[in-house]
Design an enzyme around this catalytic site. Structure first.
Site, PDB file in Angstrom:
ATOM      1  N   GLU A   1       0.215  -1.381  -0.166  1.00 34.12           N
ATOM      2  CA  GLU A   1      -0.201  -0.014  -0.156  1.00 34.12           C
ATOM      3  C   GLU A   1       0.830   0.927  -0.010  1.00 34.12           C
ATOM      4  OE1 GLU A   1      -2.278  -0.765   3.005  1.00 34.12           O
ATOM      5  OE2 GLU A   1      -4.361  -1.776   2.022  1.00 34.12           O
TER       6      GLU A   1
ATOM      7  N   GLU B   1      -5.381  -8.558  -0.842  1.00 37.32           N
ATOM      8  CA  GLU B   1      -6.620  -8.205   0.246  1.00 37.32           C
ATOM      9  C   GLU B   1      -7.803  -7.966   0.007  1.00 37.32           C
ATOM     10  OE1 GLU B   1      -4.803  -5.606   3.041  1.00 37.32           O
ATOM     11  OE2 GLU B   1      -2.758  -5.706   2.311  1.00 37.32           O
TER      12      GLU B   1
END
Ligand code: BG6
Length: 469
Positions: free
Chosen positions: A177, A368
């Site tokens: 991320e 995810e």
């Protein structure tokens, strides 16, 4: 002309994802150093300590003791038919201080054993190089990624693990991320601000160093692991305009671009033209060295890994903030939220996958996606997490629709197949798992593992390659 795909491809990768710091515990064992997550008392969203305080509870220190229990845990993943398992290497197990001359053999050995166990149990390791785990010494001594020296330390670490695991690991991700540098730079890049400095300047300068590090790592990767794949990873839960008012629509597009810019650099290989405007508006002047842009152009990612949990909306001029699940603005009146305010939106996943594939035209990997909920154990000692089954069912259906739309998707790793420490808040009560772990927010519990109802359901989904729903 490509043919319509109506099913998940035969080689589709199904499994689960965790991060070392949220699962392993053993925070100083076998020569490991402190890393940025060692100071998360209440997760990445809240203040974290650079000096670890005595007598303060830090949930990452023991986490769920995956470090010692991984064999038992991976046996359960095998029962669920996983063919891929995502975790990270905690950088500070390999280079305890980040700037050490030689790696820590005990740390390297641990991951050797872990990857062997995954492979033995039929799982392809999908490995993140940096998942909120920058060695704390690099933060204290160098100011972390604001300092260009971090590029060399990271590269040294990457070369070490590429060489060591090249025959075991075929799929890698660089920074987890990375676009969270915008809103959570403490966790994403170990960035702490000094009083009065232009924070945007620090964020974009540090991000530039990470982009250069990403490209240099890919350059070495191509030499060391020529037959493997390396991707970047972005948090891409989406945001819609709150209304069709043109100002809402325009400002939402601008917000989204601030995330996509990270993908643009690492996938397209250049800073998109709108960057100049963003930097000018923020008073940012990024220092680059000769050759940086050429490097970024030459060494781009093979695939894009994304996390997708939910969507939010944006109203012109209204506040908007970052969270582990993605950017968050005004609640959407059309969809329901979890107790943590995460709004559940399976169609948003299809929307997002189409948006990203249109833009990048490289394979996508949903690394995810998951539901954090409060799970209750009933009188029979069972956990009926039907809400989790519904969440996954609807998101996997959306995934299948995206495949029909023509999107190239490599796989799906459900976030937190076993309960782990929440990255955002440090809670254990925010549970994602198919496997319950007896551990509470205060660190009490036996750490025993127990299957929830979703366990069998997910095992069946994977066995049927997603084509049974
Ligand atoms: C992602 C992170 O942002 O979201 C994970 O990569 C994190 O580390 C996940 O755990 C879910 O967020 P949370 O705060 O519910 O743990």
């Amino acid at each position: 002309m490509k043919k319509l795909k109506t099913e998940f491809p035969k080689n589709f990768m199904w499994g689960g994802a965790i991060a070392a710091n949220q699962a392993e515990g053993a925070y100083l064992e076998d020569g490991k150093g402190l890393d940025i997550s060692s100071g998360f008392a209440n997760g990445i969203k809240h203040e974290h300590d650079i000096e670890i305080q005595k007598d303060k509870y830090y949930p990452t220190h023991d986490a769920i003791d995956f470090y010692h229990r991984y064999k038992e845990d991976l046996a359960l993943m095998e029962e669920m038919n996983f063919n891929v398992f995502r975790t990270s290497i905690n950088w500070s197990r390999i280079f305890p201080n980040g700037d050490d001359e030689t790696p820590n053999e005990a740390g390297l050995k641990y991951y050797d054993d872990l990857f062997d166990e995954m492979i033995k149990r039929g799982m392809e390791p999908l490995i993140t190089l940096s998942h909120y785990e920058t060695p704390l010494n690099l933060v204290k001594k160098y100011g972390s990624w604001r300092n260009r020296k971090l590029i060399d330390f990271f590269l040294n670490y990457c070369e070490t693990v590429f060489n060591r695991y090249k025959d075991k690991v075929k799929y890698w991700l660089t920074f987890n991320e990375i676009n969270n540098m915008r809103r959570m730079p403490g966790g994403a890049g170990g960035i702490f601000f000094e009083e009065g400095e232009n924070q945007q300047q620090v964020i974009y300068q540090a991000s530039h160093h990470m982009f250069v590090a990403n490209s240099l790592a890919i350059k070495r990767f191509r030499e060391i692991c020529p037959n493997s794949k390396i991707g970047c990873m972005l948090s891409l839960s989406n945001v819609y305009p709150h209304t069709c008012k043109p100002e809402d629509v325009f400002e939402t597009m601008e917000l989204r671009r601030r995330s996509l810019m990270f993908g643009d650099v690492m996938i397209r290989g250049y800073y998109p033209s709108y960057t100049a405007r963003i930097w000018a508006d923020e008073g940012v002047e990024v220092q680059m060295e000769p050759g940086d842009e050429e490097l970024i152009r030459c060494y781009t990612c093979d695939f894009l890994g994304i996390s997708y949990y939910r969507t939010s909306t944006h109203e012109y001029g209204q506040p908007f903030y970052g969270d582990t699940g993605g950017d968050q603005g005004t609640p959407n009146p059309y969809i329901e939220a979890t107790p943590w305010g995460w709004q559940i939106d399976p169609l948003g996943l299809r929307f997002t996958l189409n948006e990203l594939y249109d833009r990048y035209q490289i394979p996508l990997f949903v690394v995810e996606n998951g539901l954090g909920q409060v799970d209750e154990i009933d009188d029979q000692g069972e956990i009926h997490d039907d809400y989790r089954i519904d969440y996954i069912k609807n998101h996997v259906k959306a995934l299948k629709e995206a495949i029909k739309d023509g999107v190239d998707i490599m796989g799906y790793t459900y976030w937190g197949p076993i309960d782990i420490v929440s990255a955002g808040t440090g809670e254990m009560a925010k549970r994602y798992g198919f496997i319950y772990v007896d551990r509470d927010n205060e660190g009490k519990g036996t750490m025993d593992r127990k299957k929830k109802a979703s366990f069998e359901w997910y095992a069946d989904l994977v066995k049927n390659n997603g084509n049974n729903i």
